[in-house]
Structure formats: C-alpha cells, structure tokens
Design a protein around this motif. Structure first.
Motif, PDB file in Angstrom:
ATOM      1  N   GLN A 224      96.343 132.641   4.884  1.00  0.00           N
ATOM      2  CA  GLN A 224      96.976 133.071   3.643  1.00  0.00           C
ATOM      3  C   GLN A 224      96.117 134.072   2.873  1.00  0.00           C
ATOM      4  N   ARG A 225      94.819 134.092   3.152  1.00  0.00           N
ATOM      5  CA  ARG A 225      93.917 134.970   2.405  1.00  0.00           C
ATOM      6  C   ARG A 225      93.670 136.298   3.124  1.00  0.00           C
ATOM      7  N   LEU A 226      94.205 136.452   4.326  1.00  0.00           N
ATOM      8  CA  LEU A 226      94.036 137.714   5.034  1.00  0.00           C
ATOM      9  C   LEU A 226      94.734 138.834   4.267  1.00  0.00           C
ATOM     10  N   GLY A 227      94.009 139.924   4.062  1.00  0.00           N
ATOM     11  CA  GLY A 227      94.560 141.059   3.337  1.00  0.00           C
ATOM     12  C   GLY A 227      94.384 140.974   1.839  1.00  0.00           C
ATOM     13  N   ALA A 228      93.939 139.821   1.330  1.00  0.00           N
ATOM     14  CA  ALA A 228      93.740 139.656  -0.106  1.00  0.00           C
ATOM     15  C   ALA A 228      92.369 140.178  -0.525  1.00  0.00           C
ATOM     16  N   ASP A 229      92.157 140.270  -1.833  1.00  0.00           N
ATOM     17  CA  ASP A 229      90.882 140.779  -2.332  1.00  0.00           C
ATOM     18  C   ASP A 229      89.715 139.878  -1.953  1.00  0.00           C
ATOM     19  N   ASP A 230      90.004 138.581  -1.799  1.00  0.00           N
ATOM     20  CA  ASP A 230      88.924 137.633  -1.469  1.00  0.00           C
ATOM     21  C   ASP A 230      88.968 137.230   0.002  1.00  0.00           C
ATOM     22  N   ASP A 231      89.468 138.107   0.848  1.00  0.00           N
ATOM     23  CA  ASP A 231      89.583 137.847   2.292  1.00  0.00           C
ATOM     24  C   ASP A 231      88.194 137.614   2.887  1.00  0.00           C
ATOM     25  N   PRO A 232      87.862 136.378   3.283  1.00  0.00           N
ATOM     26  CA  PRO A 232      86.519 136.113   3.802  1.00  0.00           C
ATOM     27  C   PRO A 232      86.274 136.801   5.146  1.00  0.00           C
ATOM     28  N   GLY A 233      87.322 136.967   5.956  1.00  0.00           N
ATOM     29  CA  GLY A 233      87.150 137.659   7.222  1.00  0.00           C
ATOM     30  C   GLY A 233      86.764 139.114   7.032  1.00  0.00           C
ATOM     31  N   LEU A 234      87.362 139.758   6.020  1.00  0.00           N
ATOM     32  CA  LEU A 234      87.005 141.143   5.699  1.00  0.00           C
ATOM     33  C   LEU A 234      85.545 141.230   5.301  1.00  0.00           C
ATOM     34  N   LEU A 235      85.102 140.343   4.423  1.00  0.00           N
ATOM     35  CA  LEU A 235      83.725 140.393   3.936  1.00  0.00           C
ATOM     36  C   LEU A 235      82.734 140.132   5.066  1.00  0.00           C
ATOM     37  N   LEU A 236      83.028 139.150   5.916  1.00  0.00           N
ATOM     38  CA  LEU A 236      82.135 138.846   7.037  1.00  0.00           C
ATOM     39  C   LEU A 236      82.100 139.999   8.031  1.00  0.00           C
ATOM     40  N   GLY A 237      83.273 140.538   8.355  1.00  0.00           N
ATOM     41  CA  GLY A 237      83.315 141.652   9.297  1.00  0.00           C
ATOM     42  C   GLY A 237      82.625 142.885   8.748  1.00  0.00           C
ATOM     43  N   ALA A 238      82.806 143.145   7.451  1.00  0.00           N
ATOM     44  CA  ALA A 238      82.136 144.277   6.821  1.00  0.00           C
ATOM     45  C   ALA A 238      80.622 144.094   6.867  1.00  0.00           C
ATOM     46  N   ALA A 239      80.168 142.851   6.647  1.00  0.00           N
ATOM     47  CA  ALA A 239      78.729 142.580   6.640  1.00  0.00           C
ATOM     48  C   ALA A 239      78.108 142.801   8.011  1.00  0.00           C
ATOM     49  N   ILE A 240      78.687 142.188   9.055  1.00  0.00           N
ATOM     50  CA  ILE A 240      78.052 142.305  10.369  1.00  0.00           C
ATOM     51  C   ILE A 240      78.282 143.694  10.967  1.00  0.00           C
ATOM     52  N   GLY A 241      79.402 144.322  10.642  1.00  0.00           N
ATOM     53  CA  GLY A 241      79.646 145.672  11.136  1.00  0.00           C
ATOM     54  C   GLY A 241      78.729 146.687  10.486  1.00  0.00           C
ATOM     55  N   ALA A 242      78.602 146.633   9.151  1.00  0.00           N
ATOM     56  CA  ALA A 242      77.735 147.559   8.449  1.00  0.00           C
ATOM     57  C   ALA A 242      76.278 147.352   8.839  1.00  0.00           C
ATOM     58  N   ALA A 243      75.879 146.081   8.998  1.00  0.00           N
ATOM     59  CA  ALA A 243      74.500 145.802   9.410  1.00  0.00           C
ATOM     60  C   ALA A 243      74.214 146.405  10.771  1.00  0.00           C
ATOM     61  N   ALA A 244      75.134 146.224  11.724  1.00  0.00           N
ATOM     62  CA  ALA A 244      74.931 146.765  13.065  1.00  0.00           C
ATOM     63  C   ALA A 244      74.903 148.285  13.047  1.00  0.00           C
ATOM     64  N   ALA A 245      75.760 148.896  12.229  1.00  0.00           N
ATOM     65  CA  ALA A 245      75.800 150.356  12.149  1.00  0.00           C
ATOM     66  C   ALA A 245      74.494 150.923  11.604  1.00  0.00           C
ATOM     67  N   SER A 246      73.792 150.118  10.793  1.00  0.00           N
ATOM     68  CA  SER A 246      72.519 150.581  10.218  1.00  0.00           C
ATOM     69  C   SER A 246      71.317 150.146  11.050  1.00  0.00           C
ATOM     70  N   GLY A 247      71.571 149.517  12.222  1.00  0.00           N
ATOM     71  CA  GLY A 247      70.480 149.139  13.111  1.00  0.00           C
ATOM     72  C   GLY A 247      70.191 147.658  13.182  1.00  0.00           C
ATOM     73  N   ARG A 248      70.818 146.875  12.309  1.00  0.00           N
ATOM     74  CA  ARG A 248      70.610 145.413  12.359  1.00  0.00           C
ATOM     75  C   ARG A 248      71.669 144.822  13.282  1.00  0.00           C
ATOM     76  N   ASP A 249      71.487 145.060  14.580  1.00  0.00           N
ATOM     77  CA  ASP A 249      72.520 144.711  15.557  1.00  0.00           C
ATOM     78  C   ASP A 249      72.224 143.448  16.346  1.00  0.00           C
ATOM     79  N   LYS A 250      71.223 142.658  15.919  1.00  0.00           N
ATOM     80  CA  LYS A 250      70.963 141.346  16.522  1.00  0.00           C
ATOM     81  C   LYS A 250      71.411 140.285  15.515  1.00  0.00           C
ATOM     82  N   LEU A 251      72.449 139.545  15.849  1.00  0.00           N
ATOM     83  CA  LEU A 251      73.036 138.571  14.940  1.00  0.00           C
ATOM     84  C   LEU A 251      72.580 137.173  15.332  1.00  0.00           C
ATOM     85  N   LEU A 252      71.637 136.628  14.597  1.00  0.00           N
ATOM     86  CA  LEU A 252      71.125 135.286  14.886  1.00  0.00           C
ATOM     87  C   LEU A 252      72.006 134.244  14.208  1.00  0.00           C
TER      88      LEU A 252
END
Length: 540
Positions: A224-252
């Motif tokens: 129900q929260r997909l696409g909403a402002d508080d979409d946790p999947g968006l925030l998590l994906g943005a975090a790990i994607g942006a981190a990897a794009a900046s070189g933090r590509d090892k996800l422990l």
C-alpha cells in the motif's frame, strides 16, 4: 515497515537520489508496473517479470489449494517435508521456515552425503516438494529422480509423496501430470529470485507449518505504501543504489539482532544476481564483520546500522525486491536478467559429455599439503596451505573481494559427536571447528577486504552471476572433496558426486576464462581436510 539511517552521509545521498527518482516519476511508475523504467533494452524482459508487485493479492488465490494440500499431508502422517529446489526456489522457504521455527529439509546441493542424510530421515513419513521454474534445473531433476527411486524401492507410490511447483507449460508440469503428481503452478511473470511470495515460497513453507497467509498480509500492508512519499522500498533502493554509484558497492548485511533468521542469504541472491552484470553491480556480503572501508555500506535487518530496515518478514521480502529494482534503475542495470548464469551450466554439460565414462579433467595438483591437494597457479615459493591463503589474500585487488566456494556437505559438521554433558557454547565450538564455513571468518580477520562464502552449487543460482558479470575484482577459493558413498542418478549417465565435481570444474573454467584468480583445494579426506584448512588459516 521502516527504513532509517545511522550514517548521515548515507541518509543525505539517499534523500537526494530519492528526490530525483520522485521527480522522474519512478516510484509511481514502478507501483503501476511500468516496464520502461530500465531502458529500451530491458523493456521486453521487464514486461514479463513484474508480477511480484501484485503477489500480496494474487497469491491469495493459491491459499485454498495449499490448505487442502497441507490437510492431506497431515492426514497421511507426512511430517518430514523435503524441498528440492535451487536459488529463489529454496532460499525464501528456508528463511520463512527458520523464522517460523518449523522444520524443513532443503536440498539445494549435489553433495551425495547431504542427499543420503535426507533420504535416511523418515522416508515413510516424507513428502517432497520439487520446485523448478524452468522445469529443467539439473540439481532438482536429480533429486526428483533419486526420491522417485527411493519411494518405489520402499513400496511407496511416488505420486502420493511428490508435489511439483513449476511454471505453466514447463516440461516439468507435463511430466508431473503424466506421473500423477500434485502440481501447483506459480506466476510465470515473476523471476525466480523475486518468487518468495509465489507458490515457490508458499507451498513448502505451508507444508512445513509456517503461516503463509500472515506473510501475504504483511506484504500487502507494505504494498500500500509503494509510490507514496514514505515508500520504504524507494528509500532503501535509493540508498543502496546511490551508495554503489559513488563507490560503496559492498553491501554488508547484518541480522544479528533480528528475529528473522537467514534473510541475508536471500537478499544476497536477490541483489547479486539482479545487479552483477556489465562489469558493475552491488556485492552483498553475509556473515562477515564490516572493515569500515570506504567501499562498504552496512544494512541491518532490525539491527542498528548504516541503513536499518525494520519490519516483518513478508514486508521485508517485498521492500527488498522494490529496492533492488530501484537500485537497478539508479545504476542503469536491468535487474531482471541473468546473462552469465548459463555459462557454468553449459561448461558442466560439456565436461560430463567430453569425459564420457572416463575421469573428469581435474589436472595435476600444484602441491599437496596433508589431506589437501592444491590446483591452480601457485607461486614456486609457496610450499603449504597457509602460503596459498597468504598469496590469495595478497592477490585481492584494491576494492576487491575474496569468495570462498565450497562444494561440500554443508551439514556434515553437525554429525560430529559431542559430549553428552557439553554446554550449547561448547557444542557450537565443536561444530565450528569442523565447518568449512568457519574459513570465512578466519580469513576475513586477516584482510581489510570483504570475504564471502557460498555453498556450491547453490551459489551458482545467486552470487554466481555477480562473480562472472560484475566488476573484475574478485579472487576465488574453491573447495571440493573426495566422495564416499556416491549416489546414482536414475536415468542419467552420471552419479551425484560426479555431477558435483563437474559443476565445480565448470564454474572454475568460467572464472578463469575471465582472468579471475582462482585456486581449487581438493580434500582427499573431508573431515581431516576441513580441520587442516582451518588450522592453516590460523597460521596466516
């Protein structure tokens, strides 16, 4: 369900990436199943791989059939549930059942010892779930053939004991129906690694005793929260994607404080296979402590971390799937294909066919240290196993990693006798002293680079894609072992042990063809060999 941050720099980068994604309309488009989000080349694949978004609703249609299946199994006294499946077909049920504390025997191996142990356990009360999306998975096909023969030899009709989960129209569906097996069809518009909430995850878990309806309820709330402002999947994906794009590509991945058991192993296959391609990707690392290196990002499951993901298991499945799709968008990667997975399979087939009835092409060992043979390019000055480990650790490039790949029985350590009066801590220490997985921790403390561990051939269906399609910065340590008490695969020209070794050699060929540094250790005595490995690692 929530995603929070214990690292301000990660939080800032995630917020900025999420803002851009919202401006581009990505969260709403993903929630609506827009297959164009990953570019024109990925569109045709994505168009038939987004069914997972609606599983919290569509999978409810399976519940009556699953309920009837569970009732029949209970009425027949079938209390030992065996799951034959690989990758997404086994990892999700394993997490579900471990978290629900219900017993499930998972066969995602070609090790004859591990399969023999399952066969010897209450065969008269066993029900086997054969799960294969394609219907042609060699490991699962072998398990099916072996159990069919075992049931017949015991005077049991296999049709009363085997349940098949597969995609509509697969070769397995046709043969299963002809054999009279119960067949449960999964959603064909869901890829294997996104299939946790399909029949592949639900059928074996329900048979084992897990409450699968509750999982769907949890996922539905997150949906129900997909696409909403508080979409946790968006925030998590943005975090790990942006981190990897900046070189933090090892996800422990850290689940040390979570009541959910084993989720990092499932996340590992989801992210590694989805993002490890075109020389890019995110390397998930399960079971290892962070090194505070600048290419690491730590994600905690209900555990304080750089990124903390809190919520029940059903919601965790969906949110990590959304996050992986979002991260693929950020990195410009199609998260639904697996272009390099078939290579090792093809190599295995070639090796078996070329060898015929003769020995497999193992070559000659570069050196022998007690019960361990070493195969590969070993410097002339190296004379023992500790020296091999030292050189492998030196070979890890800057921003690289070491992968340990063990084609062994992952439950053998639990067979080691323990004193009757021993405490739980003492028993755990005894098991660890006989467990090849302990090598991960022993080598990890001797390097500032990530060390991963995978059981073969199960890793071929998860991190194997990343090893071959991801960045050219991995070093590989493969472990095989002598087989005693091999198992015939009925109707096939190979034994299970021969298939296991061919799979190891096939993947080794695929790695070496890419110039990946790789060494194979072969244990001529498995128990003594594991002890020797661990002792040598302590000497590094």
């Amino acid at each position: 369900m929530s995603v929070t941050f214990g690292d301000d720099s990660v939080a800032d980068a995630a917020a900025e990436a999420a803002r851009r994604l919202v401006e581009e309309g990505v969260p709403r488009a993903l929630a609506d199943g827009d297959a164009t989000l990953w570019g024109a080349e990925a569109q045709s694949e994505a168009a038939i791989r987004l069914g997972w978004l609606d599983l919290p609703t569509t999978s409810r249609e399976l519940l009556p059939q699953i309920g009837e299946l569970v009732e029949r199994a209970r009425a027949a006294g079938l209390e030992h549930v065996v799951l034959a499946g690989m990758g997404g077909s086994s990892l999700a049920p394993e997490v579900i059942c471990a978290s629900a504390d219900v017993p499930l025997t998972v066969l995602d191996t070609t090790d004859p010892g591990q399969v023999r142990r399952a066969l010897a356990d209450r065969l008269d009360r066993t029900i086997v779930v054969v799960s294969s999306k394609s219907g042609s998975t060699v490991e699962t096909d072998s398990h099916r053939r072996i159990y069919e023969q075992a049931f017949r030899d015991a005077g049991i009709d296999p049709a009363s004991r085997i349940v098949v989960v597969t995609d509509p129209g697969s070769p397995l569906e046709q043969s299963a129906r002809e054999a009279g097996y119960t067949v449960v069809l999964a959603d064909p518009n869901v890829g294997g690694r996104y299939s946790a909430l399909t029949a592949f995850g639900l059928v074996p878990s329900a048979l084992a005793g897990a409450d699968v309806a509750a999982l769907l309820d949890q996922a539905a709330e997150a949906r129900q929260r997909l696409g909403a402002d508080d979409d946790p999947g968006l925030l998590l994906g943005a975090a790990i994607g942006a981190a990897a794009a900046s070189g933090r590509d090892k996800l422990l991945l850290d689940d040390s404080l979570s009541g959910i058991n084993g989720l990092p192993d499932w996340i590992e296959q989801l992210i590694a296979e989805s993002t490890g391609k075109q020389g890019r990707g995110i390397l998930p690392v399960a079971g290892s402590e962070p090194n505070e290196a600048d290419d690491e990002l730590t994600a905690g499951i209900d555990t304080e971390s750089g990124v903390e993901v809190q919520g029940p298991l059903g919601a965790q499945f969906l949110i990590w799937e959304v996050a992986t799709a979002i991260a693929g968008r950020v990195l410009g990667i199609n998260p639904f294909d697996q272009p390099n997975v078939a290579e090792s399979k093809a190599n295995t087939t070639r090796i078996l066919e070329d060898a015929g009835d003769g020995p497999l092409p193992t070559g000659a060992p570069a050196l022998v240290d007690g019960p361990v043979e070493v195969y590969g390019d070993v410097p002339a000055h190296v004379k023992d196993l500790s020296g091999v480990f030292t050189e492998l650790l030196k070979d890890i490039p800057e921003r690289g990693y070491l992968a340990i790949l063990a084609y062994l029985d992952r439950e053998a350590a639990f067979d080691v006798p323990v004193p009757q009066e021993a405490s739980f801590e003492a028993i755990t220490d005894i098991w660890a002293a006989h467990d090849p997985a302990s090598l991960q921790g022993l080598l990890a403390i001797r390097t500032d680079r990530p060390v991963t561990f995978g059981w073969g051939p199960r890793y071929l269906h998860s991190t194997g894609q990343y090893h071959k399609g991801g960045p050219q910065n991995g070093v590989f340590l493969q472990i095989t072992g002598v087989v005693s008490g091999d198992l015939e695969v009925p109707g096939k020209p190979y034994t299970l042990g021969r298939l296991q070794l061919a799979q190891a050699l096939g993947d080794l060929d695929a790695l070496r063809e890419r110039g990946r540094p790789a060494v194979r250790l072969h244990l001529t005595d498995r128990e003594a060999g594991v002890r020797h490995l661990l002792a040598a690692a302590r000497e590094v």
